[in-house]
Design a protein around this motif. Structure first.
Motif: not given
Ligand code: SF4
Lengths: 211, 506
Positions: A95-109
């Motif tokens: 519930e409420g969890c955000l799905s994130v795809s890997d679009e050139a995410l930095s290590a900090s991201d």
């Protein structure tokens, strides 16, 4: 003389002419062709037991329940990385969890994301190891490293008996892919010799065994 | 021959320090036995352990017999996979290569996975001279660096430090080195590990250059392998843009399939686990995944000298598992520093003289005598290195090297060992006293850490290629060296132990 040539010359002078060298005349014979052992129930049980031995969480489920097991495995995560190629049918979201795809995410991201879900390439029963080759459904190496929770889905037909079979399978596939062998969560015994799970890798490892 | 021979300090002093050491000794004994038992258990699980050992030894021997070919193949594979290959004849050359690469990226810090090869060449010190801070990233090392540890804490800093002390170090020192410890930090080991995680994560996230060693290098595929526990290795191998790996030329394995044998032998022999938590394999550059600039420095630094010694050559099979240290009665009593190198214990007793040559350094010449030839090291060695055979061979070489001089090192060594081993109780008394003498008289290997803080060089076991090295039982104080000191009355202070000895091969 370049360092390269000098080192090679030293090696050759240390060993003498090839014909006179000790060791075996021929390279070690190739291993017999890999015969993946049957994925019998006993094998899967051993895998589950050995993974649990490392204090990873192991869940076994039927193929139609994977999404539920993944959802449970994600716990209270507020965000989860979903690598390209991770089967949508397996993705259960809390519930409420955000799905994130890997679009050139930095290590900090990546560091701001709670969890990651991946598939795996091989499971090794005798050592309780999962191997990622970072192909489809697994993402580049940083994805399964930086978030604090890793939920990994392994099919029972990916489980092999031992290291021998695993190395053979990976060698036949593509051994030049980056490979990560994971046996439980990261661990240290540096403080009073007490084993502590979880230092730099994901502190929670959930292995979902399907089938 | 008298008690002074073994460097015994005034008795009250000895007694005092021995008492102070009780906790340490208890901890160490506990660690030794824990890990020996663990190893025995997981080795027993493997049905064909002996066959595996034979196979491991054979693969390494075959590899060594064609090392030139395999190195060229490795270079080709790595280059084809986008890596840059460098060759280094010796430590200075290797350090210069690494420093140049780091400087080309205009950074003043690097993150490091602990490795024996980089310790052997004293890379951190070399980088510091160029104004580059090398951050070791395993937990024990962090505790030492932050705690500005004293000589008595060189070997097993984290074992000396109880949890309350570690908490205090973290609370008072972390802020100056980077991210401070959380205000509500408790002394629960998990909380302490958590604080270390946050503190080091900051460094991992910003580091642009990482330095590693490798446990294995596969010629046919150009694959490097790093075996570890904490995950700091994965961080270093994955997050930075540039990765530099310093790899001894004997680390090469011909085929990917050879990993089968070694990934069974190594974890079980080393930390007594069926498998270590993390093993990373990478082959040059993988577009879109991990460092996009990859360097591999192939290091000789005395290895070809070992190769040229037909009896000693088998020492190059060593996979740095530490099993021989854990079972060695001499190592247990004398401590790691005695061996004067990053390679201590039975393997150090052969590797140091083999790599650096005999006849020019008394301490090196004494090493072949640092053994009772009991043979336990051979029994546990996963690649069946016949350490006792090599020790005997090296003793002969030491004797030869001193033939025409005044009484050489070997005479003292012989007399010493025969005295020590003639009576077990005398030996244990001697080593205790000698350990104390050493600690009282000579601080070891002071070094300057990156960032300018002074600290002490730590000499971990061969298993330090993995970050789990602190799992390994590290014995207390040296006594072998102190014992040298005492036997050698008229001479000046012996040189600081550590691989900074001049001379030797490579
Ligand atoms: S010599 Fe010692 S450290 Fe090297 S492989 Fe054998 S037992 Fe392990």
């Amino acid at each position: 003389m370049s360092a390269r040539d000098e080192i090679l010359a030293r090696v050759r002078s240390a060993l003498g002419p090839p014909a006179t060298r000790a060791g075996h005349a021929e390279p070690a014979p190739a291993d017999p062709a890999p015969v993946p052992p049957p994925t019998g129930e006993a094998l899967v049980e051993l895998f589950v037991e050995r993974v649990a031995d490392y204090r990873a969480e192991v869940v076994r489920c039927a193929p139609d329940r994977v999404a539920d097991a993944v959802r449970d495995g994600l716990g209270a995560s507020a965000s989860v990385l979903v690598p390209e190629g991770f089967p949508a049918s397996m993705l259960g979201m809390p519930e409420g969890c955000l799905s994130v795809s890997d679009e050139a995410l930095s290590a900090s991201d990546l560091d701001r994301i709670d969890a990651v879900v991946t598939t795996a390439s091989v499971g090794i029963a005798t050592t309780g190891t999962i191997v990622l080759d970072h192909g489809a459904g697994q993402g580049r190496r940083a994805l399964s490293l930086v978030p604090d929770r890793h939920v990994c889905v392994v099919r029972t037909d990916q489980v092999v008996a031992g290291v021998t079979a695993a190395v053979a399978l990976l060698g036949v596939a593509d051994p030049t892919r980056p490979l990560t062998w994971i046996s439980g969560p990261s661990a240290t015994s540096d403080i009073e010799l007490d084993r502590v799970e979880g230092v730099h890798g994901p502190r929670t490892l959930v292995v979902v065994v399907v089938g | 021959m008298s008690a002074t021979f073994v460097g015994m300090p005034p008795f009250p002093e000895a007694a005092h320090a021995a008492l102070a050491d009780t906790q340490l000794r208890t901890n160490l004994r506990h660690a030794t036995h824990t890990i020996r038992d663990k190893r025995a258990r997981v080795v027993e699980e493997v049905e064909d352990w002996e066959a595996l050992r034979v196979k491991g030894a054979r693969i390494k021997d075959d590899m060594l017999a064609r090392l030139d070919t395999h190195l060229v193949t490795l270079e080709e594979s790595l280059t084809a996979r986008g890596a840059t290959v460098h060759w280094a004849r010796d430590a200075a050359e290797a350090c210069a290569i690494v420093a140049e690469i780091v400087k080309a990226h205009h950074v003043d810090e690097v993150v490091k996975v602990k490795s024996m090869a980089t310790q052997e060449i004293e890379l951190n010190e070399a980088l510091a001279a160029h104004g580059i801070a090398a951050w070791e990233t395993d937990l024990a090392e962090l505790i030492v660096q932050l705690g500005d540890d004293l000589p008595s804490h060189i070997l097993v800093p984290a074992i000396h430090r109880n949890r309350a002390e570690i908490r205090e170090i973290f609370r008072t020192r972390m802020a100056a080195a980077g991210r401070p410890a959380p205000d509500d930090l408790t002394d629960d080991p998990a909380a302490l590990a958590g604080a270390a995680r946050l503190h080091l994560r900051e460094k991992f996230l910003r580091a642009r250059v990482a330095i590693s060693g490798a446990n294995f290098a596969i010629a046919e595929t150009g694959t490097l392998v790093v075996v570890e526990s904490e995950g700091n290795g994965r961080m270093c191998l994955t997050l930075p843009e540039v990765l530099i790996s310093v790899v001894g030329i004997e680390k090469v394995l011909p085929r990917f399939a050879d990993l089968d044998t070694f990934l069974q032998l190594l974890p079980r022999s080393s930390t007594g686990e069926r498998m270590n938590p993390y093993t990373s394999m990478w082959s040059g550059v993988t577009p879109g995944d991990g460092p996009q600039e990859v360097h591999v420095v192939l290091l000789d630094n005395g290895r070809t000298t070992v190769l040229a010694d037909e009896v000693g050559r088998q020492a190059l099979r060593c996979i740095r598992c530490s099993a021989c240290l854990n079972v060695c009665p001499v190592y247990e009593r004398t401590g790691g520093h005695a061996y004067g190198s990053v390679y201590p214990g039975p393997i150090g007793a052969i590797l140091n003289p083999l790599m650096r040559g005999v006849g020019h350094d008394k301490q090196i010449d004494s090493l072949p005598y640092a053994s009772s030839l009991c043979g336990r090291c051979l029994e546990v060695c996963p690649v069946m290195i016949d350490i006792p055979e090599i020790l005997v061979h090296l003793r002969a070489k030491v004797v030869d090297a001193h033939r025409d001089g005044a009484p050489g090192a070997q005479d003292l060594a012989m007399r010493a060992t025969s005295f020590l081993f003639s009576d077990p109780s005398r030996m244990s008394l001697a080593v205790k006293a000698a350990g104390v003498a050493n600690r009282v008289m000579t601080p070891f290997g002071k070094r300057t850490l990156p960032g300018g803080r002074r600290a002490l060089g730590r000499l971990p076991g061969p298993g330090a290629g993995w970050s789990d090295a602190r799992d390994l039982p590290m014995p207390p104080r040296t006594s072998f060296r102190a014992w040298w000191k005492a036997t050698d009355g008229g001479r000046n202070e012996p040189p600081v132990v550590g691989p900074r000895h001049t001379g030797g091969a490579g």
